[in-house]
Design a protein around this motif. Sequence first.
Motif, mmCIF file in Angstrom:
data_model
loop_
_atom_site.group_PDB
_atom_site.id
_atom_site.type_symbol
_atom_site.label_atom_id
_atom_site.label_comp_id
_atom_site.label_asym_id
_atom_site.label_seq_id
_atom_site.Cartn_x
_atom_site.Cartn_y
_atom_site.Cartn_z
ATOM 1 N N ALA A 80 -0.148 10.053 20.986
ATOM 2 C CA ALA A 80 0.267 10.611 19.697
ATOM 3 C C ALA A 80 -0.599 11.789 19.289
ATOM 4 O O ALA A 80 -0.121 12.725 18.629
ATOM 5 C CB ALA A 80 0.205 9.526 18.626
ATOM 6 N N TYR A 227 8.115 12.806 12.867
ATOM 7 C CA TYR A 227 7.159 12.786 13.974
ATOM 8 C C TYR A 227 5.728 12.641 13.452
ATOM 9 O O TYR A 227 4.934 11.872 14.011
ATOM 10 C CB TYR A 227 7.279 14.077 14.793
ATOM 11 C CG TYR A 227 6.186 14.222 15.825
ATOM 12 C CD1 TYR A 227 6.208 13.500 17.007
ATOM 13 C CD2 TYR A 227 5.079 15.057 15.586
ATOM 14 C CE1 TYR A 227 5.191 13.599 17.945
ATOM 15 C CE2 TYR A 227 4.060 15.169 16.517
ATOM 16 C CZ TYR A 227 4.122 14.449 17.687
ATOM 17 O OH TYR A 227 3.113 14.549 18.610
ATOM 18 N N SER A 231 3.392 9.542 14.480
ATOM 19 C CA SER A 231 2.175 9.846 15.244
ATOM 20 C C SER A 231 0.926 9.484 14.449
ATOM 21 O O SER A 231 -0.051 8.969 15.011
ATOM 22 C CB SER A 231 2.148 11.325 15.625
ATOM 23 O OG SER A 231 2.099 12.145 14.474
#
Length: 296
Positions: A80, A227, A231
């Motif tokens: 990530a 995202y 992450s």
Amino acid sequence: SSGINAEWPLRPGATTWLRASMSMTPTSARGMATLKDIETRLKSVQNIKKITSSMKMVSAAKFTRAEKALKPARVYGTGAAALYDKNEFAAGEDKLYVAISSDRGLCGGIHSGLGRKFKALHLESPIKKSIIVGDKAKLILLKTMGDTYLSTFNNVGKKASSFTDALEIAEEILSHEFDSADIAYNSFINVVSYKPIIKPIPSAANIESNDAVYAYDEVDSEVVRCYQEFSLANIIHHALKEQESSEQSARMNAMENATRNAGEMIDKLQLQYNRTRQAVITRELIEIISGANALE
């Protein structure tokens, strides 16, 4: 004393022995009191050794589980953070700092080391906004930068952290506006070592402004936001697992050192007890022999 002299006339030597015997009595009593104090302290240290030895075994079992849980979390967390590590993002002036510790102590200087790291950052550039995870870091940094706390999390470290806990912390971080966030935690190296590190996380706006994001396809703001949230949750989860492994290994080592120190103290107290006991017995024998010699 006249009645005693009338029935049992005392020779000069016997009178001298009587005075010596009377003067020795308080010393003997003091010796016995000291002996009792040493015995009480010896039992106390022995109990402490039992507790620290038990805590060491418990920490060893928890460390094994924490290290096992760290391996998959490290894979996801490293993956990530790959985008942030391999690309340059503008730091900006509006920075948010996140400290990850726990609520539990008796683990050496693991929390104070993280606190020193934060204080050093605060001296370099005054921290204006911070989120603190764990009561230990909260108490350490309260006096220096307590007015910068946006939110704090407790009940950390009492049980193994989950991805749900990491997601809750990530949502709290993303609820505040910032240009970049620095996440500080203890990174586990091996059983006897760890180090506090800082992981920089850019904001959604900084991610969108980086050309590397659009290298293969167009990405809209909603995709970037999703995202970033996912992450960040993975990075927070990784940080929590790193912190847990570091803390359990530090506690295991601290309890091992405490058990060894207690054992050394027990040996010294046992030697002191034996010497004091022997001195008391010797003094009492001298009194008896002196009295017998004086009465002959």
